[in-house]
Design a protein around this motif. Structure first.
Motif, PDB file in Angstrom:
ATOM      1  N   ASP A   8       0.817  -1.221   0.000  1.00  0.00           N
ATOM      2  CA  ASP A   8       0.000   0.000   0.000  1.00  0.00           C
ATOM      3  C   ASP A   8       0.848   1.267   0.000  1.00  0.00           C
ATOM      4  O   ASP A   8       0.310   2.372   0.116  1.00  0.00           O
ATOM      5  N   GLY A   9       2.162   1.105  -0.033  1.00  0.00           N
ATOM      6  CA  GLY A   9       3.061   2.272  -0.058  1.00  0.00           C
ATOM      7  C   GLY A   9       3.093   3.018   1.267  1.00  0.00           C
ATOM      8  O   GLY A   9       3.343   4.225   1.291  1.00  0.00           O
ATOM      9  N   LEU A  10       2.868   2.301   2.378  1.00  0.00           N
ATOM     10  CA  LEU A  10       2.800   2.982   3.672  1.00  0.00           C
ATOM     11  C   LEU A  10       4.027   2.734   4.546  1.00  0.00           C
ATOM     12  O   LEU A  10       4.079   3.193   5.691  1.00  0.00           O
ATOM     13  N   VAL A  11       4.989   2.005   3.994  1.00  0.00           N
ATOM     14  CA  VAL A  11       6.171   1.641   4.775  1.00  0.00           C
ATOM     15  C   VAL A  11       7.400   1.979   3.940  1.00  0.00           C
ATOM     16  O   VAL A  11       7.380   1.806   2.737  1.00  0.00           O
ATOM     17  N   TYR A  12       8.438   2.479   4.584  1.00  0.00           N
ATOM     18  CA  TYR A  12       9.677   2.756   3.828  1.00  0.00           C
ATOM     19  C   TYR A  12      10.892   2.254   4.598  1.00  0.00           C
ATOM     20  O   TYR A  12      10.848   2.101   5.823  1.00  0.00           O
ATOM     21  N   ALA A  13      11.956   1.989   3.840  1.00  0.00           N
ATOM     22  CA  ALA A  13      13.208   1.537   4.458  1.00  0.00           C
ATOM     23  C   ALA A  13      13.912   2.767   5.016  1.00  0.00           C
ATOM     24  O   ALA A  13      14.144   3.735   4.299  1.00  0.00           O
ATOM     25  N   ALA A  14      14.246   2.716   6.319  1.00  0.00           N
ATOM     26  CA  ALA A  14      14.854   3.864   6.996  1.00  0.00           C
ATOM     27  C   ALA A  14      16.259   3.481   7.444  1.00  0.00           C
ATOM     28  O   ALA A  14      16.427   2.538   8.219  1.00  0.00           O
ATOM     29  N   PHE A  15      17.243   4.202   6.935  1.00  0.00           N
ATOM     30  CA  PHE A  15      18.644   3.855   7.205  1.00  0.00           C
ATOM     31  C   PHE A  15      19.259   4.713   8.317  1.00  0.00           C
ATOM     32  O   PHE A  15      20.368   4.468   8.746  1.00  0.00           O
ATOM     33  N   GLY A  16      18.541   5.757   8.742  1.00  0.00           N
ATOM     34  CA  GLY A  16      19.101   6.698   9.728  1.00  0.00           C
ATOM     35  C   GLY A  16      19.349   6.033  11.073  1.00  0.00           C
ATOM     36  O   GLY A  16      18.538   5.234  11.537  1.00  0.00           O
ATOM     37  N   THR A  17      20.471   6.378  11.696  1.00  0.00           N
ATOM     38  CA  THR A  17      20.806   5.814  13.007  1.00  0.00           C
ATOM     39  C   THR A  17      20.295   6.747  14.108  1.00  0.00           C
ATOM     40  O   THR A  17      19.909   7.885  13.841  1.00  0.00           O
ATOM     41  N   ARG A  18      20.356   6.257  15.367  1.00  0.00           N
ATOM     42  CA  ARG A  18      19.953   7.115  16.492  1.00  0.00           C
ATOM     43  C   ARG A  18      20.849   8.356  16.558  1.00  0.00           C
ATOM     44  O   ARG A  18      20.388   9.452  16.829  1.00  0.00           O
ATOM     45  N   GLY A  19      22.150   8.156  16.298  1.00  0.00           N
ATOM     46  CA  GLY A  19      23.092   9.278  16.338  1.00  0.00           C
ATOM     47  C   GLY A  19      22.725  10.326  15.290  1.00  0.00           C
ATOM     48  O   GLY A  19      22.769  11.534  15.566  1.00  0.00           O
ATOM     49  N   GLU A  20      22.345   9.884  14.105  1.00  0.00           N
ATOM     50  CA  GLU A  20      21.953  10.835  13.056  1.00  0.00           C
ATOM     51  C   GLU A  20      20.692  11.605  13.463  1.00  0.00           C
ATOM     52  O   GLU A  20      20.566  12.798  13.198  1.00  0.00           O
ATOM     53  N   THR A  21      19.759  10.899  14.093  1.00  0.00           N
ATOM     54  CA  THR A  21      18.540  11.583  14.559  1.00  0.00           C
ATOM     55  C   THR A  21      18.906  12.645  15.593  1.00  0.00           C
ATOM     56  O   THR A  21      18.421  13.779  15.542  1.00  0.00           O
ATOM     57  N   ARG A  22      19.808  12.272  16.527  1.00  0.00           N
ATOM     58  CA  ARG A  22      20.219  13.240  17.570  1.00  0.00           C
ATOM     59  C   ARG A  22      20.872  14.465  16.942  1.00  0.00           C
ATOM     60  O   ARG A  22      20.573  15.601  17.297  1.00  0.00           O
ATOM     61  N   ARG A  23      21.771  14.233  15.959  1.00  0.00           N
ATOM     62  CA  ARG A  23      22.455  15.363  15.306  1.00  0.00           C
ATOM     63  C   ARG A  23      21.448  16.241  14.585  1.00  0.00           C
ATOM     64  O   ARG A  23      21.488  17.460  14.665  1.00  0.00           O
ATOM     65  N   HIS A  24      20.528  15.611  13.870  1.00  0.00           N
ATOM     66  CA  HIS A  24      19.515  16.361  13.122  1.00  0.00           C
ATOM     67  C   HIS A  24      18.683  17.210  14.089  1.00  0.00           C
ATOM     68  O   HIS A  24      18.425  18.387  13.832  1.00  0.00           O
ATOM     69  N   ALA A  25      18.304  16.602  15.224  1.00  0.00           N
ATOM     70  CA  ALA A  25      17.466  17.314  16.198  1.00  0.00           C
ATOM     71  C   ALA A  25      18.241  18.485  16.803  1.00  0.00           C
ATOM     72  O   ALA A  25      17.696  19.581  16.958  1.00  0.00           O
TER      73      ALA A  25
END
Ligand code: GLU
Length: 304
Positions: free
Chosen positions: A101-118
């Motif tokens: 249904d196109g509702l799921v995607y492959a996510a490669f980001g790590t926790r560290g990348e999320t922290r840096r982005h935030a």
């Protein structure tokens, strides 16, 4: 005043669903006993499900230990007991449906990348990056629009990734607001689900093919569960489950989120706190009736 719940004509189905990643503590005892009491009072069925999809932390020895604790407490469950690790194909089927249904995607980001982005966002905007109801930073979803060929190349190259729900696409698929019936320990109210608070939740990882949210939603439907009785700490998660039920066309159970048993320090009990483990209390000479009293239930109870 709490009223006697009305379960209607259909024979209710309850389930206690601990994760065998540690011994049971007093909080689990309250949950298991409330499930047993409600099943008994309504002439319902009582199932046991062991949520052992995290095979790194859940062990067969802990499964045995949990079964032993429950027998000692005097709670009898229907057999067979469902072990989630034996039903991975069921979760994969659900994930495939969402993927199709196109509702799921492959996510490669790590926790560290999320922290840096935030933190970059917070410096730039002067306001906090949003967090989910458990306090975790929301996933920035930088790879949601990734080119499919690039995505396939990275997966084929063995890059670690999770499968995440595209929350805004998912919300776009459901008509009107999603509600669920919450009975707490008393009167029923209709609660609006707020799955958007969770952002793009993880539905599966390469090493664990289903997340808690996906497996619990699929299993409650497959097992015909009509009544989910569990701790109030899981109330916010119910919004995600309600959304998955809508997306996958699953029935919606009634929910009874109960008070938590707190430690002497006022904090929620966890499996790392040996002092409230049922096995320790039993070894110290306490009886099942003592456990009932410690969790605020009457010590003299009829067993289903
Ligand atoms: N396995 C979850 C836990 O032990 C409970 C899941 C549920 O009752 O929905 O916290």
């Amino acid at each position: 005043m709490p009223t006697e719940p009305d379960f209607g004509d259909v024979r209710p189905v309850f389930r206690f669903a601990p994760s065998p990643n540690g011994r049971l503590h007093l909080g689990h005892a309250l949950s298991a006993l409330l499930n047993a009491d409600l099943a008994h009072a309504s002439g319902g069925r009582l199932l046991l499900r062991l949520e052992d999809i995290d095979t790194a932390r859940c062990t067969p020895a802990l499964v045995e230990a949990i079964l032993e604790d429950l027998v000692w407490l005097g709670i009898r469950f229907e057999t067979p007991v469902r072990l989630q690790s034996r039903h991975m194909a069921d979760y994969e089927t659900a994930l495939d449906a969402l993927r199709a249904d196109g509702l799921v995607y492959a996510a490669f980001g790590t926790r560290g990348e999320t922290r840096r982005h935030a933190s970059l966002f917070e410096e730039r905007e002067g306001r906090p990056w949003p967090r989910d109801p458990d306090g975790a930073l929301l996933y920035p979803a930088l790879d949601r629009e990734l080119d499919p060929a690039e995505r396939d190349r990275r997966i084929a190259a063995g890059e670690p990734h999770a499968w995440r729900l595209d929350m805004s696409a998912a919300l776009g698929r459901v008509a009107g607001s999603l509600l669920f019936e919450e009975r707490g320990e008393g009167t029923a109210v209709l609660v609006p689900a707020e799955p958007e608070l969770w952002g793009d939740v993880v539905l599966a990882r390469a090493d664990t093919p289903a997340s808690y949210h996906l497996a619990v939603s699929v299993d409650d439907a497959l097992q015909g569960v009509t009544d989910v009785v569990r701790g109030a700490d899981l109330l916010p998660s119910t919004s995600v489950h309600r959304l998955l039920q809508a997306l996958l066309g699953l029935p919606v159970p009634r929910y009874h989120h109960h008070r938590l048993v707190l430690g002497d320090d006022g904090l929620k009990l966890s499996k790392s706190r040996g002092d409230t483990a049922l096995a320790e209390l039993r070894a110290a000479g306490l009886s099942p009736a003592d456990i009932c009293r410690m969790v605020g239930l009457s010590g003299h109870r009829e067993q289903p």
